[in-house]
Write an enzyme that holds these catalytic residues in place. Sequence first.
Site, PDB file in Angstrom:
ATOM      1  NE  ARG A 271      -1.063   2.338   3.092  1.00 28.67           N
ATOM      2  CZ  ARG A 271      -0.244   3.683   3.476  1.00 28.67           C
ATOM      3  NH1 ARG A 271      -0.403   4.400   2.424  1.00 28.67           N
ATOM      4  NH2 ARG A 271      -0.292   3.642   4.787  1.00 28.67           N
ATOM      5  CG  ASP A 272       3.258   3.876   3.332  1.00 31.41           C
ATOM      6  OD1 ASP A 272       3.815   5.164   1.694  1.00 31.41           O
ATOM      7  OD2 ASP A 272       3.411   3.425   4.487  1.00 31.41           O
TER       8      ASP A 272
ATOM      9  CG  HIS B 167       3.522   4.105   9.654  1.00 27.08           C
ATOM     10  ND1 HIS B 167       3.170   3.171   8.153  1.00 27.08           N
ATOM     11  CD2 HIS B 167       3.608   5.048   8.237  1.00 27.08           C
ATOM     12  CE1 HIS B 167       3.261   3.360   7.637  1.00 27.08           C
ATOM     13  NE2 HIS B 167       3.773   4.583   7.511  1.00 27.08           N
TER      14      HIS B 167
ATOM     15  CG  HIS C 126       7.849   7.092   6.180  1.00 27.53           C
ATOM     16  ND1 HIS C 126       7.643   6.525   4.636  1.00 27.53           N
ATOM     17  CD2 HIS C 126       6.302   7.039   6.609  1.00 27.53           C
ATOM     18  CE1 HIS C 126       6.379   5.853   4.430  1.00 27.53           C
ATOM     19  NE2 HIS C 126       5.299   6.178   5.549  1.00 27.53           N
TER      20      HIS C 126
ATOM     21  CB  CYS D 201       2.652  10.087   1.881  1.00 27.78           C
ATOM     22  SG  CYS D 201       0.902  11.418   2.211  1.00 27.78           S
TER      23      CYS D 201
ATOM     24  CG  ASN E  86       6.774   2.390   5.250  1.00 26.88           C
ATOM     25  OD1 ASN E  86       6.243   2.602   4.336  1.00 26.88           O
ATOM     26  ND2 ASN E  86       6.009   3.042   5.844  1.00 26.88           N
TER      27      ASN E  86
HETATM   28  N1  COA Z   1     -13.201   5.397  -3.053  1.00 23.42           N
HETATM   29  C1  COA Z   1     -13.591   5.772  -4.333  1.00 23.42           C
HETATM   30  N2  COA Z   1     -14.507   6.690  -4.356  1.00 23.42           N
HETATM   31  C2  COA Z   1     -14.769   7.432  -3.070  1.00 23.42           C
HETATM   32  C3  COA Z   1     -13.930   7.388  -2.159  1.00 23.42           C
HETATM   33  C4  COA Z   1     -13.687   5.956  -2.018  1.00 23.42           C
HETATM   34  N3  COA Z   1     -12.964   5.853  -0.624  1.00 23.42           N
HETATM   35  N4  COA Z   1     -14.504   8.566  -1.502  1.00 23.42           N
HETATM   36  C5  COA Z   1     -14.837   9.520  -2.516  1.00 23.42           C
HETATM   37  N5  COA Z   1     -15.208   8.958  -2.942  1.00 23.42           N
HETATM   38  C6  COA Z   1     -16.507  10.186  -4.411  1.00 23.42           C
HETATM   39  C7  COA Z   1     -17.627   9.957  -4.231  1.00 23.42           C
HETATM   40  O1  COA Z   1     -18.046   8.876  -4.095  1.00 23.42           O
HETATM   41  C8  COA Z   1     -17.404  10.807  -4.692  1.00 23.42           C
HETATM   42  O2  COA Z   1     -17.767  10.616  -5.942  1.00 23.42           O
HETATM   43  P1  COA Z   1     -18.466  11.219  -6.883  1.00 23.42           P
HETATM   44  O3  COA Z   1     -18.137  12.487  -7.519  1.00 23.42           O
HETATM   45  O4  COA Z   1     -18.800  10.171  -8.896  1.00 23.42           O
HETATM   46  O5  COA Z   1     -20.087  11.617  -6.604  1.00 23.42           O
HETATM   47  C9  COA Z   1     -16.345  11.843  -4.977  1.00 23.42           C
HETATM   48  O6  COA Z   1     -15.191  11.002  -4.703  1.00 23.42           O
HETATM   49  C10 COA Z   1     -16.138  12.407  -4.688  1.00 23.42           C
HETATM   50  O7  COA Z   1     -16.601  12.763  -2.906  1.00 23.42           O
HETATM   51  P2  COA Z   1     -15.746  13.762  -1.819  1.00 23.42           P
HETATM   52  O8  COA Z   1     -16.702  13.196  -0.072  1.00 23.42           O
HETATM   53  O9  COA Z   1     -15.945  14.681  -2.083  1.00 23.42           O
HETATM   54  O10 COA Z   1     -14.851  12.955  -2.073  1.00 23.42           O
HETATM   55  P3  COA Z   1     -12.607  13.979  -2.090  1.00 23.42           P
HETATM   56  O11 COA Z   1     -13.648  14.426  -3.722  1.00 23.42           O
HETATM   57  O12 COA Z   1     -13.014  15.520  -1.392  1.00 23.42           O
HETATM   58  O13 COA Z   1     -11.913  12.936  -1.660  1.00 23.42           O
HETATM   59  C11 COA Z   1     -10.796  11.455  -0.713  1.00 23.42           C
HETATM   60  C12 COA Z   1     -12.039  13.016  -0.665  1.00 23.42           C
HETATM   61  C13 COA Z   1     -10.648  10.915   0.251  1.00 23.42           C
HETATM   62  C14 COA Z   1     -12.329  10.423  -1.140  1.00 23.42           C
HETATM   63  C15 COA Z   1      -9.658  11.556  -1.339  1.00 23.42           C
HETATM   64  O14 COA Z   1      -9.035  13.046  -0.762  1.00 23.42           O
HETATM   65  C16 COA Z   1      -8.789  10.254  -1.092  1.00 23.42           C
HETATM   66  O15 COA Z   1      -8.731   9.502  -1.237  1.00 23.42           O
HETATM   67  N6  COA Z   1      -7.530  10.493  -0.585  1.00 23.42           N
HETATM   68  C17 COA Z   1      -6.837   9.361  -0.981  1.00 23.42           C
HETATM   69  C18 COA Z   1      -5.545   9.864   0.132  1.00 23.42           C
HETATM   70  C19 COA Z   1      -4.275   9.357   0.296  1.00 23.42           C
HETATM   71  O16 COA Z   1      -4.242   7.583  -0.254  1.00 23.42           O
HETATM   72  N7  COA Z   1      -3.120   9.564   0.884  1.00 23.42           N
HETATM   73  C20 COA Z   1      -2.399   7.976   1.331  1.00 23.42           C
HETATM   74  C21 COA Z   1      -2.221   7.727   2.121  1.00 23.42           C
HETATM   75  S1  COA Z   1      -2.372   8.339   3.987  1.00 23.42           S
HETATM   76 ZN    ZN Z   2       3.285   5.543   5.357  1.00 23.17          ZN
END
Ligand code: COA
Ligand code: ZN
Length: 306
Positions: A15-16, A207, A209, A240, A249
């Site tokens: 994942r990371d 966790h 790094h 990240c 990590n």
């Molecule tokens: N999986 C898939 N789609 C998702 C989702 C998820 N976990 N969470 C939200 N969505 C979709 C919603 O359904 C919505 O879809 P639509 O436009 O078709 O209706 C769209 O995303 C927007 O939803 P919203 O709640 O406003 O999300 P956002 O655009 O503000 O994004 C996150 C928020 C959290 C989903 C996004 O920032 C993200 O995935 N971040 C992960 C970061 C990451 O992995 N970092 C590294 C690990 S620490």
């Molecule tokens: Zn990490």
Amino acid sequence: MKLPARVTICEVGTRDGFQIEPDFIPTEQKIEVVNLLSEAGIPRIEVTSFVHPKVVPQLRDAEQVMARIARRPGTRYAALVPNDKGAVRAVDAGVDAIHTVVSASESHNLANVNMTIAESMEKLRAVMQVAERARVPVSSGISTSFGCPFEGDVPLAQLESVVRRLTDMGARAVGLADTTGMANPRQVARTLEHLVPKFPGIEWTLHTHDTRAMAIPNILAAMEYGVANLDCSIGGLGGCPFAPGASGNVCSEDLVHCLAAMGIETGIDLDRLIAVLPGQIVKAGKSTRRYPVPDTVVGRVPAARA
Ligand code: COA
Ligand code: ZN
């Protein structure tokens, strides 16, 4: 040193690590790595994340990976989720555990999940409900616990307040993440000395790094405070995408070797782990490895002193 006799390793490289590789790693290869890791006896694997596929396209195949890995009894297959939508996807995909993420600093949380900490907390409350209904355990991770690449120092009171909000909503396992390798061993010790007595019964994870070569010293400091759950990443992959300067990590094979050398049990077959991907240990071999004495030295070594 006062170290635990046994620690539980969670491999997070798939994942990371895979989330930050510049090229998309083919689904088949991801599955193969997960299978090799479980065959090496890794008890916990953070297989993937259920996040927005446009935000982290490298892990857009989370469902396919979960569906096709070989499930070894004895390995707990987990995934990272930021919100309830991710939790529902993860439960539907058959995860054994959910790992959540929120940052201890506002700017990193906004950069990472586009939410304030308070907004994340509401989503994480919903994640807890999804997990409870599915009887899937949750481990609550806190990014930037020891420093934020945007804000610098994260006051201990601020970290404590995030831990408190998570435990108030039912968290029983809490992970402190040093997202960009800003922690040092004294700081880790101070942090745990402060938090551990305040939250009795919590299962803590560290966790790390290795951005600044302090991951293993930080782990040693944490183990002295009873932390017995450690995240690490095969080949030292990781980072990240939303934290500038983030790098890998702590390397799993280096850490497992270090623990084995100190007699700390992990249940992992180090030789099989080393064979998964090349890390530091691959170059030098285990510390029990013996090289032939050079010809120029043969016959000249004085007898060992009694
Ligand atoms: N999986 C898939 N789609 C998702 C989702 C998820 N976990 N969470 C939200 N969505 C979709 C919603 O359904 C919505 O879809 P639509 O436009 O078709 O209706 C769209 O995303 C927007 O939803 P919203 O709640 O406003 O999300 P956002 O655009 O503000 O994004 C996150 C928020 C959290 C989903 C996004 O920032 C993200 O995935 N971040 C992960 C970061 C990451 O992995 N970092 C590294 C690990 S620490
Ligand atoms: Zn990490």
